[in-house]
Motif scaffolding. Structure first.
Motif, PDB file in Angstrom:
ATOM      1  N   ALA A 155      -0.124   1.712   0.625  1.00 48.17           N
ATOM      2  CA  ALA A 155       0.181   2.140  -0.773  1.00 48.17           C
ATOM      3  C   ALA A 155       1.852   2.750  -1.023  1.00 48.17           C
ATOM      4  CB  ALA A 155      -0.650   2.773  -1.633  1.00 48.17           C
ATOM      5  N   GLU A 202      -2.321  -2.159  -3.594  1.00 45.70           N
ATOM      6  CA  GLU A 202      -1.323  -2.608  -4.701  1.00 45.70           C
ATOM      7  C   GLU A 202      -1.770  -1.960  -6.064  1.00 45.70           C
ATOM      8  OE1 GLU A 202       0.049  -6.815  -6.893  1.00 45.70           O
ATOM      9  OE2 GLU A 202      -1.042  -6.784  -5.175  1.00 45.70           O
ATOM     10  N   GLU A 203      -2.747  -1.672  -6.518  1.00 51.17           N
ATOM     11  CA  GLU A 203      -3.174  -0.940  -7.511  1.00 51.17           C
ATOM     12  C   GLU A 203      -2.788   0.314  -7.594  1.00 51.17           C
ATOM     13  OE1 GLU A 203      -7.382   0.220 -10.153  1.00 51.17           O
ATOM     14  OE2 GLU A 203      -7.448  -1.264  -8.722  1.00 51.17           O
ATOM     15  N   ASP A 242       0.966   1.093  -8.024  1.00 49.42           N
ATOM     16  CA  ASP A 242       1.235   1.067  -9.435  1.00 49.42           C
ATOM     17  C   ASP A 242       0.929   2.444 -10.141  1.00 49.42           C
ATOM     18  OD1 ASP A 242       2.089  -1.573  -9.240  1.00 49.42           O
ATOM     19  OD2 ASP A 242       0.091  -2.443 -10.011  1.00 49.42           O
ATOM     20  N   GLN A 279       4.303  -0.083  -0.608  1.00 50.00           N
ATOM     21  CA  GLN A 279       4.363  -0.651  -1.612  1.00 50.00           C
ATOM     22  C   GLN A 279       5.107  -0.231  -2.715  1.00 50.00           C
ATOM     23  OE1 GLN A 279       1.152  -3.562  -2.886  1.00 50.00           O
ATOM     24  NE2 GLN A 279       0.120  -3.549  -0.717  1.00 50.00           N
TER      25      GLN A 279
END
Length: 308
Positions: free
Chosen positions: A302, A266-267, A270, A305
Motif C-alpha cells: 500500500a 490499493e484501497e 486511497d 502504491q
C-alpha cells in the motif's frame, strides 16, 4: 502523497502471544525490510492481568535489531514516570539508537488502575506534569544543567552522555486546550479515531495557533487500527476489530469503519491519501489481525502504491 510516512505498532498486547517472545524482533525487522518509516509502542500498563509489554524495553529491543527505522512512543504516560528517570532512559535510547527516537507524551493511560495505584501516580494536575516534561526534557536529554523540583528543594541535574533532542509529540484529542499546548510547547500531535474531515479541521486550527505563537506548524502523526486483505480470515478479523473497537470507544460500527484502515493495498492506499490530504504527515497502524507479518507485507504494498 510521496511525503506521507507510514509506521506500524509493535505487538505489545494479546497479539504477542501468537508471535512468541521473538515477535518484537521479527516485526521490527520486517517493518524495516518492507520500507516502513517507524515502529511504535504504546504505554498500556494496567496491572489487572491484562497482557502489556513495557514500551521503553520494547523500543530498546527494536532499536537493537534495526538500523534505520524510527522509534515512536505513542504515548508515554508522564504521570507514571519520574521525570529524571524518564529523561535518562530517553537520552540513553536516543544515544544508542543513533537519534531515532520520536517521543510521544500524554497525561492518560489508565488513571485509577492497579498499576497507577501501585506507583502512587497522581490523577489530578496531570496537565501540569505534562507541561513540566515538555519544558524540561529538551535540556535534560541534551545534557544541559536543568533544574527540577525535588522532594524538599529544587535540584540541578545534568545527564550524560548528551544526545540529540528527539521531536516531542503530545497525544490527545481535538480540544482547544490540547491543540494550544501542542502549538506552543511541542513539535507534533498524536491524534486517533478521526475522520479525514475531522482531522483537516483540527489541523487547520493547530496551524493557526502555531502561527500565532510564532512557531512552526507541528507535525501530525495519526494513529489508526487496521486489518488489510480480502481473505476470509481477514474479513473475520475485520469484523472482530469493528466490534471490539466499537465497544472500547463507544462508537457505532459505521463510525469505526470510517476511522480504520481496511481492504487490499490499493484501497488502503486511497484511504492513506485521504488522510494525507487532510493534513497527516505520518500514519501509524496498529493491526488487529492474526497474521502480523502478512499485514506488514500488505502495508508495504500500500505504501508503494500510495507514493506513485
Amino acid at each position: 502523497m510521496s511525503e506521507l510516512e507510514i509506521g506500524v505498532a509493535l505487538p505489545t498486547m494479546e497479539e504477542i502471544t501468537a508471535l512468541g517472545r521473538d515477535g518484537i524482533v521479527a516485526v521490527a525487522r520486517h517493518a524495516e525490510a518492507v520500507g516502513l518509516d517507524s515502529v511504535g509502542a504504546a504505554d498500556v500498563l494496567i496491572g489487572d492481568g491484562t497482557l502489556a509489554l513495557e514500551s521503553m524495553v520494547v523500543l530498546s529491543t527494536a532499536a537493537a535489531v534495526t538500523e534505520r527505522i524510527a522509534l515512536s512512543f505513542g504515548v508515554l504516560s508522564v504521570p507514571t514516570r519520574p521525570l529524571a528517570m524518564l529523561a535518562a532512559q530517553v537520552q540513553t535510547l536516543q544515544y544508542l539508537s543513533g537519534g531515532r527516537v520520536r517521543l510521544g507524551l500524554g497525561i492518560g493511560g489508565f488513571p485509577g488502575s492497579p498499576f497507577w495505584h501501585a506507583l502512587d501516580a497522581p490523577e489530578r494536575r496531570r496537565g501540569n506534569l505534562l507541561d513540566l516534561a515538555l519544558d524540561k526534557l529538551p535540556g535534560l536529554i541534551a545534557g544541559e544543567p536543568t533544574s527540577l523540583p525535588g522532594s524538599a528543594e529544587t535540584v540541578s541535574l545534568r545527564l550524560a552522555p548528551a544526545a540529540t533532542v528527539p521531536p516531542l509529540y503530545v497525544g490527545g484529542g481535538t480540544s482547544e486546550v490540547v491543540l494550544r499546548r501542542i502549538a506552543t510547547r511541542a513539535d507534533g500531535w498524536l491524534p486517533s479515531f478521526l475522520t479525514p474531515a475531522e482531522l483537516s479541521s483540527a489541523v487547520t486550527r493547530l496551524r493557526e495557533l502555531a502561527a500565532e505563537a510564532g512557531r512552526p506548524a507541528p507535525r501530525v502523526e495519526l494513529g489508526m487500527h487496521g486489518v488489510l486483505g480480502d481473505r476470509p480470515e481477514d474479513r473475520a478479523d475485520r469484523e472482530q476489530m469493528l466490534a471490539k473497537l466499537g465497544d472500547f470507544a463507544g462508537m457505532s460500527r459505521d463510525r469505526i469503519a470510517a476511522v480504520t484502515l481496511t481492504g487490499g493495498p490499493e484501497e488502503a492506499a486511497d484511504r492513506l491519501a485521504e488522510f494525507a490530504e487532510a493534513g497527516a504527515d505520518e500514519i501509524g497502524i496498529g493491526f488487529d489481525s492474526r497474521d502480523h507479518l502478512r499485514q506488514l507485507d500488505l502495508l508495504g504494498e500500500a505504501r508503494v502504491q500510495a507514493a506513485r
